[in-house]
Motif scaffolding. Structure first.
Motif, short mmCIF file in Angstrom:
data_model
loop_
_atom_site.label_atom_id
_atom_site.label_comp_id
_atom_site.label_asym_id
_atom_site.label_seq_id
_atom_site.Cartn_x
_atom_site.Cartn_y
_atom_site.Cartn_z
N GLN A 96 0.84 -1.20 0.00
CA GLN A 96 0.00 0.00 0.00
C GLN A 96 0.87 1.25 0.00
N ALA A 97 0.30 2.34 -0.43
CA ALA A 97 1.01 3.61 -0.41
C ALA A 97 1.53 3.90 0.99
N GLY A 98 2.79 4.34 1.04
CA GLY A 98 3.44 4.61 2.32
C GLY A 98 4.26 3.47 2.87
N SER B 211 26.09 -8.46 -4.15
CA SER B 211 24.66 -8.13 -4.19
C SER B 211 24.43 -6.63 -4.24
N LEU B 212 23.36 -6.27 -4.91
CA LEU B 212 22.90 -4.91 -5.05
C LEU B 212 21.53 -4.82 -4.39
N TYR B 213 21.25 -3.68 -3.76
CA TYR B 213 19.99 -3.53 -3.04
C TYR B 213 19.33 -2.20 -3.40
N LEU B 214 18.02 -2.15 -3.24
CA LEU B 214 17.28 -0.91 -3.36
C LEU B 214 16.24 -0.88 -2.25
N GLN B 215 16.48 -0.02 -1.26
CA GLN B 215 15.52 0.19 -0.19
C GLN B 215 14.55 1.26 -0.63
N MET B 216 13.28 0.93 -0.66
CA MET B 216 12.25 1.84 -1.16
C MET B 216 11.28 2.15 -0.02
N ASN B 217 11.27 3.40 0.40
CA ASN B 217 10.40 3.83 1.49
C ASN B 217 9.32 4.77 0.96
N ASN B 218 8.26 4.88 1.72
CA ASN B 218 7.15 5.77 1.35
C ASN B 218 6.75 5.56 -0.12
#
Length: 114
Positions: free
Chosen positions: A12-14, A76-83
């Motif tokens: 969900q959004a957020g 390894s490569l990462y992408l932390q996605m917030n909000n």
């Protein structure tokens, strides 16, 4: 060279998600690595990049919400996605340009509901 992406999902959004990409078959530590995404009907766009020295760049649309990182020991490569927002919906691909060839992971779907 193989790039194996994982970590997508329906949120969900957020909410937050963390994408991972495991690299096989390249000298991982010396390459710039990227995350791209492609929304339905749109061209693939660059989301974030990280150089071999750890310098990062972000698309304006994700700056301040997403964080790209790498672990050279774990390759390894990462992408932390917030909000996360609905406009972040798309298929996310890890990418490396290596020996004059573009290599892409298989893509992982991120869907953000409002």
């Amino acid at each position: 060279v193989q790039l194996q992406a994982s970590g997508g999902g329906l949120v969900q959004a957020g909410d937050s998600l963390r994408l991972s990409c495991k690299a096989i078959g390249l000298n991982f530590g010396i390459n710039t690595l990227d995350w791209y995404r492609q929304a339905p009907g749109n061209q693939r766009e660059l989301v974030a990049s990280i150089s071999s020295s750890g310098n990062t760049n972000y698309a304006d649309s994700v700056n301040g919400r997403f964080t790209i990182s790498r672990d050279n020991v774990r390759r390894s490569l990462y992408l932390q996605m917030n909000n996360l927002q609905p406009e972040d919906t798309g298929v996310y691909y890890c990418h490396v340009y290596y020996r004059s060839i573009d290599f892409w992971g298989q893509g992982t779907q991120v869907t953000v509901s409002s």
